[in-house]
Scaffold this active site. Structure first.
Site, PDB file in Angstrom:
ATOM      1  N   PRO A 124       0.833  -1.215   0.000  1.00 44.38           N
ATOM      2  CG  PRO A 124      -0.626  -1.502   1.796  1.00 44.38           C
ATOM      3  CD  PRO A 124       0.591  -2.074   1.166  1.00 44.38           C
TER       4      PRO A 124
ATOM      5  CB  ALA B  38       0.344   2.293   4.260  1.00 46.70           C
ATOM      6  N   GLY B  39       3.427   3.836   5.160  1.00 45.93           N
ATOM      7  CA  GLY B  39       4.617   3.634   5.993  1.00 45.93           C
ATOM      8  C   GLY B  39       5.242   2.262   5.810  1.00 45.93           C
ATOM      9  CG  LEU B  40       3.159  -0.737   5.295  1.00 45.46           C
ATOM     10  CD1 LEU B  40       2.004  -1.656   4.915  1.00 45.46           C
ATOM     11  CD2 LEU B  40       3.749  -1.182   6.638  1.00 45.46           C
ATOM     12  N   GLY B  41       7.075   1.263   3.059  1.00 48.89           N
ATOM     13  CA  GLY B  41       8.257   1.254   2.189  1.00 48.89           C
ATOM     14  C   GLY B  41       7.965   0.957   0.731  1.00 48.89           C
ATOM     15  CB  SER B  42       4.980   1.365  -1.422  1.00 46.98           C
ATOM     16  OG  SER B  42       4.829   2.633  -1.955  1.00 46.98           O
ATOM     17  CB  SER B  43       8.612   5.180  -2.743  1.00 46.09           C
ATOM     18  OG  SER B  43       9.298   5.513  -1.565  1.00 46.09           O
ATOM     19  CB  ALA B  44      12.297   1.985  -0.222  1.00 40.21           C
TER      20      ALA B  44
ATOM     21  CG  ASP C 267      11.952   3.153   4.268  1.00 40.00           C
ATOM     22  OD1 ASP C 267      12.238   2.946   5.462  1.00 40.00           O
ATOM     23  OD2 ASP C 267      10.978   3.860   3.925  1.00 40.00           O
TER      24      ASP C 267
HETATM   25  C1  MEV Z   1      10.378   5.991   6.943  1.00 36.34           C
HETATM   26  O1  MEV Z   1      10.034   4.666   6.608  1.00 36.34           O
HETATM   27  C2  MEV Z   1      11.297   5.999   8.117  1.00 36.34           C
HETATM   28  C3  MEV Z   1      11.762   7.375   8.575  1.00 36.34           C
HETATM   29  O2  MEV Z   1      12.669   7.143   9.653  1.00 36.34           O
HETATM   30  C4  MEV Z   1      12.434   8.153   7.475  1.00 36.34           C
HETATM   31  C5  MEV Z   1      13.784   7.553   7.070  1.00 36.34           C
HETATM   32  O3  MEV Z   1      14.419   6.842   7.848  1.00 36.34           O
HETATM   33  O4  MEV Z   1      14.206   7.864   5.956  1.00 36.34           O
HETATM   34  C6  MEV Z   1      10.599   8.193   9.108  1.00 36.34           C
END
Ligand code: MEV
Length: 321
Positions: free
Chosen positions: A97, A100-106, A148
């Site tokens: 997703p 959602a903080g799950l690293g989709s772009s990375a 990420d």
């Molecule tokens: C993002 O997934 C994690 C953060 O610590 C940003 C980063 O480390 O680049 C918020």
């Protein structure tokens, strides 16, 4: 010629945000993956998002979504990985997703980089994939720490600090279950990171102590993982959530989920990723799982049971047609 690669999304177990200013953090790769296939094409470079339904050509109909991929190609040339760039079409699929903080772009950047280097017949290793893909991530987020991309590249459980990646031999205890809870609030990682860095500047005297506490927390978490101590791990997650709240990246949706999860019997719960929305990760065991899931339904947009996947990026196939 056609090359396909995949790379995993991630959960940060401890240390998000603090990692941006050099504190250590622990992350794990997810079994949700992004896939990028690159194939021959005549007349330039085209990138197609199969899920989001966009198609763009370098130098023609460029929108911000293309910047990440363009920068990866440019950087690969600048750094001498590619002596010339062939025309190609890159097709992207992702089960991770977005926002959602799950690293989709990375994950997408890592899979794209692996396919790009493979397609051009370059000799490369995991550290090259991490380095080149991170340059793409810099186009998407302010000041990415690199965690990420490191997790998407290497897979498994990763201890990360200032560009140094250590893949942990230890695994989470078998009885540990991680549940990702989607708050349903999409947010930008870049904005959250910027906010925290501004707060740091304004309150440096206080913040440096919070960052020191976050570093100790990661050392303790490593001991808890190695000692298979789930109760301690849960308590440390609660402490980590307290620090994230203090630096300003929690909100009422997140707090409701964290509070309710613990009330329903979870061992611990915290933001995973940049916060301000996105996802919460809940630590539980098989016995408590269903009650927590049921009880959190009113607060959540969705759930993903998270399994830490040992695989990092994988080149699925590379073939001359
Ligand atoms: C993002 O997934 C994690 C953060 O610590 C940003 C980063 O480390 O680049 C918020």
């Amino acid at each position: 010629m056609k090359v396909c690669s995949t790379a995993p999304g991630k959960v940060i177990l401890f240390g998000e945000h603090f990692v941006v200013k050099g504190a250590p953090a622990i992350a794990g790769a997810l079994s949700l993956r992004a896939k990028v296939c690159i194939e021959d094409r005549v007349g330039g470079i085209e990138v197609v998002s199969m899920d989001r339904g966009w198609r763009m050509e370098f130098g023609r109909n460029e929108l911000p979504q293309l910047r990440q991929f363009k920068r990866i190609v440019e950087y690969a040339v600048e750094e001498g990985y590619l002596s010339g760039v062939k025309s190609f079409r890159a097709c992207i699929w992702s089960r991770i997703p977005v926002g959602a903080g799950l690293g989709s772009s990375a994950a997408t950047a890592v899979a794209f980089t692996a396919s790009l280097l493979e397609f051009h017949g370059v000799s490369y290793g995991a550290s090259d994939v991490w380095r080149v893909s991170l340059e793409g991530e810099r186009e998407v987020h302010v000041n990415p720490s690199g965690i990420d991309n490191a997790t998407a590249t290497y897979g498994g459980l990763v201890l990360y600090r200032k560009g140094v990646v250590r893949r942990l031999k230890a695994r989470l205890p078998k009885e540990a279950l991680l549940l990702i809870v989607d708050t349903g609030v999409e947010r930008s990682t870049g904005r959250a990171v910027k906010h925290v860095l501004e707060m740091y500047e304004r309150h440096e005297g206080v913040f440096k102590h919070i960052y020191r506490a976050a570093s100790s927390l990661v050392s303790e978490a490593l001991k808890a993982i190695r000692g298979r101590d789930l109760v301690k791990l849960g308590e440390l997650m609660q402490l980590n959530q307290g620090l994230l709240r203090t630096i300003g990246v929690s909100n009422s949706s997140i707090e409701n989920i964290v509070y309710s999860a613990v009330k329903l019997g979870a061992l611990g719960a915290k933001i995973t990723g940049a916060g301000m929305g996105g996802s919460v990760i809940v630590l539980t065991t098989k016995g408590g799982f269903s009650a927590i899931l049921e009880g959190l339904k009113p607060f959540a947009k969705g759930f993903i049971p998270a399994k830490i996947d040992s695989r990092g990026y994988t080149v699925l196939f590379s073939r001359n047609n």
